[in-house]
Design a protein around this motif. Structure first.
Motif, PDB file in Angstrom:
ATOM      1  N   LYS A 107       0.726  -0.799   0.174  1.00 46.90           N
ATOM      2  CA  LYS A 107       0.399   0.271  -0.087  1.00 46.90           C
ATOM      3  C   LYS A 107       0.711   1.064   0.133  1.00 46.90           C
ATOM      4  CE  LYS A 107      -1.920  -1.031   4.333  1.00 46.90           C
ATOM      5  NZ  LYS A 107      -1.297  -2.536   4.330  1.00 46.90           N
ATOM      6  N   THR A 108       1.529   1.311   1.118  1.00 44.68           N
ATOM      7  CA  THR A 108       2.708   2.939   0.997  1.00 44.68           C
ATOM      8  C   THR A 108       3.517   3.069  -0.556  1.00 44.68           C
ATOM      9  OG1 THR A 108       2.013   2.792   3.349  1.00 44.68           O
ATOM     10  CG2 THR A 108       4.081   3.173   2.418  1.00 44.68           C
TER      11      THR A 108
ATOM     12  N   TYR B 134      -1.186  15.472   0.436  1.00 46.84           N
ATOM     13  CA  TYR B 134      -0.695  14.603   1.376  1.00 46.84           C
ATOM     14  C   TYR B 134      -0.906  14.402   3.397  1.00 46.84           C
ATOM     15  CZ  TYR B 134       2.531  10.434   2.415  1.00 46.84           C
ATOM     16  OH  TYR B 134       3.342   9.705   2.428  1.00 46.84           O
TER      17      TYR B 134
ATOM     18  N   GLU C 158       1.445   9.194   6.948  1.00 48.35           N
ATOM     19  CA  GLU C 158       0.954   8.285   8.961  1.00 48.35           C
ATOM     20  C   GLU C 158       1.781   8.894   9.480  1.00 48.35           C
ATOM     21  OE1 GLU C 158       1.923   3.934   8.022  1.00 48.35           O
ATOM     22  OE2 GLU C 158       0.603   3.869   9.535  1.00 48.35           O
TER      23      GLU C 158
ATOM     24  N   ILE D 127       1.532   4.875  -2.831  1.00 49.82           N
ATOM     25  CA  ILE D 127       1.299   5.710  -2.599  1.00 49.82           C
ATOM     26  C   ILE D 127       2.085   6.497  -3.591  1.00 49.82           C
ATOM     27  CG2 ILE D 127       1.628   7.676  -0.857  1.00 49.82           C
ATOM     28  CD1 ILE D 127      -0.838   5.553   0.362  1.00 49.82           C
TER      29      ILE D 127
ATOM     30  N   ASP E 226      -3.118   8.708   4.761  1.00 50.71           N
ATOM     31  CA  ASP E 226      -2.544   7.420   5.742  1.00 50.71           C
ATOM     32  C   ASP E 226      -3.176   7.242   6.839  1.00 50.71           C
ATOM     33  OD1 ASP E 226      -0.960   4.848   5.494  1.00 50.71           O
ATOM     34  OD2 ASP E 226       0.408   5.630   4.292  1.00 50.71           O
ATOM     35  N   GLU E 227      -3.931   6.495   7.541  1.00 50.14           N
ATOM     36  CA  GLU E 227      -4.418   6.105   8.260  1.00 50.14           C
ATOM     37  C   GLU E 227      -4.796   7.326   8.968  1.00 50.14           C
ATOM     38  OE1 GLU E 227      -5.392   3.436   9.560  1.00 50.14           O
ATOM     39  OE2 GLU E 227      -3.087   1.852   7.641  1.00 50.14           O
TER      40      GLU E 227
ATOM     41  N   ASN F  30      -6.162   4.985   2.913  1.00 50.81           N
ATOM     42  CA  ASN F  30      -5.288   3.741   3.056  1.00 50.81           C
ATOM     43  C   ASN F  30      -5.734   4.101   4.412  1.00 50.81           C
ATOM     44  OD1 ASN F  30      -3.317   2.198   3.465  1.00 50.81           O
ATOM     45  ND2 ASN F  30      -2.169   3.259   2.570  1.00 50.81           N
ATOM     46  N   SER F  31      -5.962   2.824   4.926  1.00 48.98           N
ATOM     47  CA  SER F  31      -6.698   2.203   5.908  1.00 48.98           C
ATOM     48  C   SER F  31      -6.823   1.133   6.382  1.00 48.98           C
ATOM     49  CB  SER F  31      -8.610   2.972   6.888  1.00 48.98           C
ATOM     50  OG  SER F  31      -8.682   2.837   7.979  1.00 48.98           O
TER      51      SER F  31
END
Ligand SMILES: Nc1ncnc2c1ncn2[C@@H]1O[C@H](COP(=O)(O)OP(=O)(O)OP(=O)(O)O)[C@@H](O)[C@H]1O
Ligand SMILES: [Mg+2]
Length: 310
Positions: free
Chosen positions: A48-49, A84, A87, A52, A164-165, A195-196
């Protein structure tokens, strides 16, 4: 034009010492459309990261291409309309909320002046942080920090926001506030890429999700379609079911699951009604009848399990 578009993305990392290769993304092709809230899900290490980072040109694909607003991500102009929220962001703790926004506003190319100040006022108001604007952020709670981070990501009024989260560590009231803010941004035609790990949250917020596992896109679709009702019904009764009644239910659906005051059937709507008729004609009072829908979490666990055994 798609807001986000990837074509056959591959990313292979080579581990520094062992020289072992890791396929972080395999042939990843997908699009995100304008005005969508899109959720990217996947277990730890799924990629996932990495995705991104490729979309933000922080890292580069081994193969394939990615575009934001039709512009290749290799061109820095692709990022002009992008916000952006990373996280675990760490803003300098000696700054006040307002100073953080001024600092990041200028970093994102906004010029200091009335326009930026107006926008900061607007953002602080939207996040319910106005009364905290002159307080040093080291005194902020986790929820306030996340809202400040969200304000930072939206400051230059971007058309696409990567989060992100965003609700990580935020209490239920704060999470609801953040959900409402995201809905508000969406209603203004903005696109949100989320993104979670909080799947109940994702289920409430997102229009569409993609599930990644070991670099592969294993499921993609509308949240409503993915979690739609299954043909499973549960009947709860007020009265305890007697042996006689249980026998009658089994005569209608031999596979029914029967408890003290509960019947589960997967035999379809006609047999469900047959069971209800039988219960009623035997004087059994019904409390509730529910159709089972699968949660996003159940779906996630099932598809990951299935993919891992393939
Ligand atoms: N810089 C790097 N060098 C080598 N391998 C890397 C690097 N970055 C990520 N990886 C590997 O690539 C894979 C995907 O990692 P990634 O960080 O994209 O996963 P993720 O889905 O974001 O996981 P998490 O949910 O834990 O954040 C993992 O196996 C990871 O170890
Ligand atoms: Mg990650």
């Amino acid at each position: 034009m798609h807001v986000i578009e990837t074509q056959n993305l591959y990313k292979e990392y080579t581990q520094k010492f062992s020289k072992q290769k890791v396929n972080a993304l395999n042939d990843f092709t997908f699009n995100v459309e304008q005005g969508e809230i899109f959720g990217l899900l996947g277990p730890n290490g799924a990629g996932k990261t990495t995705l991104i980072k490729i979309l933000l040109a922080i890292t580069f694909p081994t193969n394939g291409s990615a575009k934001l607003f039709g512009t290749d991500v290799k061109n820095h102009k692709a990022k002009t309309k992008v916000g952006y929220l990373p996280e675990n962001h760490k803003f300098p703790s000696y700054l006040t909320g307002e100073q953080v926004l001024k600092y990041y506003g200028q970093l994102s190319g906004m010029s200091a002046g009335t326009d930026m100040n107006k926008r900061i006022d607007e953002m602080l108001g939207m996040m319910n942080l106005t009364q905290w604007r002159n307080t040093k952020i080291k005194k902020y709670s986790k929820g306030m920090m996340q809202k400040l981070g969200l304000a930072q990501s939206m400051l230059s009024d971007p058309d696409l926001i990567f989060l992100d989260e965003p609700t990580d560590g935020v209490d239920p009231i704060g999470r609801k506030e953040i959900r409402d803010i995201l809905a508000q941004i969406k209603s203004r035609g903005k696109t949100i890429f989320l993104n979670s790990h909080l799947l109940s949250e994702v289920e409430m917020i997102c229009d569409r999700v993609a599930i990644l596992n070991k670099g592969d896109l294993i499921k993609e679709g509308n949240v409503d379609d993915l979690t739609k009702a299954e043909n499973i019904f549960a009947i709860h009764t007020v009265d305890t079911l007697t042996m006689d009644v249980k026998q009658k239910v089994l005569a209608i659906d031999g596979n029914a699951g029967i408890g003290e005051k509960e019947i589960n059937t997967e035999a379809g709507i006609d047999k469900l009604n047959g069971i209800i008729d039988s219960l009623r004609s035997n004087g059994v009072k019904i409390q509730t009848v529910n159709q089972k829908t699968s949660t996003l979490e159940e779906l996630f666990i099932n598809v990951i399990k299935k993919d891992n055994t393939n």
